[in-house]
Write a protein that holds these residues in place. Structure first.
Motif, PDB file in Angstrom:
ATOM      1  N   ASP A 116       0.856  -1.186   0.000  1.00  0.00           N
ATOM      2  CA  ASP A 116       0.000   0.000   0.000  1.00  0.00           C
ATOM      3  C   ASP A 116       0.890   1.235   0.000  1.00  0.00           C
ATOM      4  O   ASP A 116       1.828   1.329   0.773  1.00  0.00           O
ATOM      5  N   ARG A 117       0.599   2.179  -0.844  1.00  0.00           N
ATOM      6  CA  ARG A 117       1.409   3.385  -0.946  1.00  0.00           C
ATOM      7  C   ARG A 117       0.787   4.566  -0.196  1.00  0.00           C
ATOM      8  O   ARG A 117       1.007   5.710  -0.528  1.00  0.00           O
ATOM      9  N   GLY A 118       0.042   4.251   0.854  1.00  0.00           N
ATOM     10  CA  GLY A 118      -0.533   5.305   1.681  1.00  0.00           C
ATOM     11  C   GLY A 118       0.555   6.075   2.399  1.00  0.00           C
ATOM     12  O   GLY A 118       1.685   5.615   2.558  1.00  0.00           O
ATOM     13  N   GLU A 119       0.204   7.256   2.885  1.00  0.00           N
ATOM     14  CA  GLU A 119       1.174   8.160   3.500  1.00  0.00           C
ATOM     15  C   GLU A 119       1.920   7.530   4.673  1.00  0.00           C
ATOM     16  O   GLU A 119       3.140   7.650   4.796  1.00  0.00           O
ATOM     17  N   THR A 120       1.217   6.824   5.536  1.00  0.00           N
ATOM     18  CA  THR A 120       1.845   6.213   6.708  1.00  0.00           C
ATOM     19  C   THR A 120       2.815   5.116   6.292  1.00  0.00           C
ATOM     20  O   THR A 120       3.939   5.045   6.805  1.00  0.00           O
ATOM     21  N   VAL A 121       2.412   4.288   5.369  1.00  0.00           N
ATOM     22  CA  VAL A 121       3.269   3.187   4.923  1.00  0.00           C
ATOM     23  C   VAL A 121       4.499   3.736   4.209  1.00  0.00           C
ATOM     24  O   VAL A 121       5.616   3.252   4.427  1.00  0.00           O
ATOM     25  N   VAL A 122       4.314   4.758   3.395  1.00  0.00           N
ATOM     26  CA  VAL A 122       5.447   5.352   2.692  1.00  0.00           C
ATOM     27  C   VAL A 122       6.447   5.921   3.698  1.00  0.00           C
ATOM     28  O   VAL A 122       7.663   5.747   3.557  1.00  0.00           O
TER      29      VAL A 122
END
Length: 108
Positions: free
Chosen positions: A24-30
């Motif tokens: 997942d390229r969501g903000e938290t994961v990034v």
């Protein structure tokens, strides 16, 4: 590079590659992925600094670009060509890249 090749060619390494592509390229994961990458780079930089101190890597060499090119070759060999990055392949990559690193940093 030999350790990287062994890892990437292992079942866990191949799973890590697949998981990395699907993450997942969501903000938290990034942000977490970047923090992990920063920690890895810091550890690898220390290896290059020791190599520079021993004269095994040029003091003015761009270690991060060198690493990206060398590691990228390993990924290419495994993912694109489905071939083992054996010792001979690694030697070919290093033979190609070390003279470039020895030429020092270049500015575009």
């Amino acid at each position: 590079l030999k350790s990287l090749a062994l890892f990437l060619n292992s079942p866990v390494g191949r799973a890590a590659i697949s998981a990395g592509l699907e993450i997942d390229r969501g903000e938290t994961v990034v942000a977490q992925w970047k923090a992990l990458g920063d920690a890895r780079l810091a550890a690898i930089r220390a290896i290059f600094e020791r190599a520079m101190a021993r004269g095994e890597f040029p003091a003015n060499g761009d270690w991060e670009a060198f690493l990206a090119a060398a590691a990228g070759a390993m990924y290419f060999r495994i993912i694109v060509t489905s071939r083992d990055p054996d010792a001979a392949w690694i030697e070919r990559v290093l033979t190609l890249l070390l003279p470039i690193a020895s030429a020092g940093r270049r500015t575009p």
